[in-house]
Motif scaffolding. Structure first.
Motif, PDB file in Angstrom:
ATOM      1  N   LEU A 109       0.797  -1.213   0.000  1.00 11.21           N
ATOM      2  CA  LEU A 109       0.000   0.000   0.000  1.00 11.21           C
ATOM      3  C   LEU A 109       0.836   1.272   0.000  1.00 11.21           C
ATOM      4  O   LEU A 109       0.688   2.111  -0.887  1.00 11.21           O
ATOM      5  N   PRO A 110       1.746   1.439   0.968  1.00  8.89           N
ATOM      6  CA  PRO A 110       2.553   2.666   0.923  1.00  8.89           C
ATOM      7  C   PRO A 110       3.490   2.731  -0.253  1.00  8.89           C
ATOM      8  O   PRO A 110       3.771   3.807  -0.778  1.00  8.89           O
ATOM      9  N   HIS A 126      -3.646   0.750  -5.607  1.00  8.69           N
ATOM     10  CA  HIS A 126      -4.222   0.843  -4.273  1.00  8.69           C
ATOM     11  C   HIS A 126      -4.663   2.248  -3.876  1.00  8.69           C
ATOM     12  O   HIS A 126      -5.240   2.418  -2.816  1.00  8.69           O
ATOM     13  N   HIS A 127      -4.377   3.232  -4.692  1.00  5.76           N
ATOM     14  CA  HIS A 127      -4.718   4.591  -4.293  1.00  5.76           C
ATOM     15  C   HIS A 127      -5.356   5.343  -5.448  1.00  5.76           C
ATOM     16  O   HIS A 127      -4.886   5.270  -6.578  1.00  5.76           O
ATOM     17  N   LEU A 187      -5.347   7.006 -10.724  1.00  6.81           N
ATOM     18  CA  LEU A 187      -5.233   5.729 -10.033  1.00  6.81           C
ATOM     19  C   LEU A 187      -3.747   5.433  -9.882  1.00  6.81           C
ATOM     20  O   LEU A 187      -3.004   5.417 -10.863  1.00  6.81           O
ATOM     21  N   GLY A 188      -3.298   5.248  -8.645  1.00  7.75           N
ATOM     22  CA  GLY A 188      -1.891   4.990  -8.386  1.00  7.75           C
ATOM     23  C   GLY A 188      -1.588   3.508  -8.349  1.00  7.75           C
ATOM     24  O   GLY A 188      -2.188   2.773  -7.573  1.00  7.75           O
ATOM     25  N   CYS A 189      -0.674   3.060  -9.197  1.00  8.09           N
ATOM     26  CA  CYS A 189      -0.369   1.639  -9.343  1.00  8.09           C
ATOM     27  C   CYS A 189       1.124   1.387  -9.172  1.00  8.09           C
ATOM     28  O   CYS A 189       1.944   2.219  -9.555  1.00  8.09           O
ATOM     29  N   HIS A 221     -10.820  -4.156  -5.662  1.00  8.65           N
ATOM     30  CA  HIS A 221      -9.374  -4.060  -5.819  1.00  8.65           C
ATOM     31  C   HIS A 221      -9.046  -3.893  -7.300  1.00  8.65           C
ATOM     32  O   HIS A 221      -9.469  -4.709  -8.133  1.00  8.65           O
ATOM     33  N   ASN A 222      -8.292  -2.848  -7.624  1.00  5.72           N
ATOM     34  CA  ASN A 222      -7.897  -2.580  -9.000  1.00  5.72           C
ATOM     35  C   ASN A 222      -6.480  -3.066  -9.265  1.00  5.72           C
ATOM     36  O   ASN A 222      -5.634  -3.079  -8.366  1.00  5.72           O
ATOM     37  N   SER A 223      -6.222  -3.446 -10.494  1.00  2.79           N
ATOM     38  CA  SER A 223      -4.872  -3.830 -10.912  1.00  2.79           C
ATOM     39  C   SER A 223      -4.685  -3.417 -12.363  1.00  2.79           C
ATOM     40  O   SER A 223      -5.637  -3.035 -13.048  1.00  2.79           O
TER      41      SER A 223
END
Length: 207
Positions: free
Chosen positions: A7-8, A113-114, A126-128, A90-92
């Motif tokens: 996550l972080p 996740h963000h 969207l942060g991947c 949950h996105n990927s």
């Protein structure tokens, strides 16, 4: 790698991309803003699973205008799945691309996740991130939702469905013409080559 660590890392990867662009100031999206963005991404409220496919094949005119661009074509598959364990979406992501002056197909993939916004509210991203500090990217949408805007600094890549130990040292690094990609939304079947299994392949090919 444990989720608590991913996550972080995903958020740090996204902020790293932002800094490379000019230190955009971000804030985390609210649950309502995230829900709205997901509905835009998947052209409707996603169910248990959802997919969005974006593709760009750069023509000779574009490449002539961007002589330093290394990428000749790119496909982006954004996926959503609701897990029974937490009932959360949950996105990927997965990308497949070809180099301009190099043979072969290359892939990368990771978790998203963000969802964040620029402080002025002008863009949602969207942060991947690719697992184990493999870099990351940000995915935004054009105002009409017909295009994905992919921003990256560097991400780990591997040969298409043939990852080896040698691939640990391979990265797609943004240059002056490879930091931002605008990909056009298209039928999910265009991203079938990025499917992991038969069930997913069938879902992407379903009209």
């Amino acid at each position: 790698m444990k989720l608590a660590l991913i996550l972080p890392l995903a958020f740090v990867a996204l902020i790293g991309v932002a800094r490379a662009e000019g230190a955009d100031d971000f804030r985390e999206a609210t649950p309502a803003e995230t829900e709205t963005f997901n509905a835009r991404m998947y052209a409707g409220t996603p169910g248990k699973t959802a997919y969005a496919c974006f593709v760009r094949r750069y023509d000779a005119e574009h490449l002539a205008q961007h002589p330093k661009q290394k990428v000749a074509s790119m496909k982006l598959l954004v996926s959503a799945e609701t897990f029974e364990a937490d009932e959360q979406l949950h996105n990927s992501f997965r990308i497949g691309f070809r180099y301009r002056h190099r043979s072969g197909d290359f892939d990368s993939s990771g978790s998203c996740h963000h969802t964040v916004l620029t402080k002025d509210g002008s863009e949602v991203r969207l942060g991947c991130g690719v697992d184990c500090e493999g870099g990351g990217l940000g995915i935004a949408l054009s105002k009409d939702d017909k295009s994905a805007i992919v921003r990256l600094e560097s991400i780990r890549i591997w040969q298409h469905k043939k990852a080896t130990e040698d691939d640990d040292n391979r990265t797609l690094v943004a240059g002056s013409d490879d930091g931002i990609f605008r990909l056009e939304r298209t039928d999910n079947s265009e991203c079938a080559a990025l499917a992991y299994d038969r069930k997913e392949l069938a879902a992407l090919r379903h009209k």
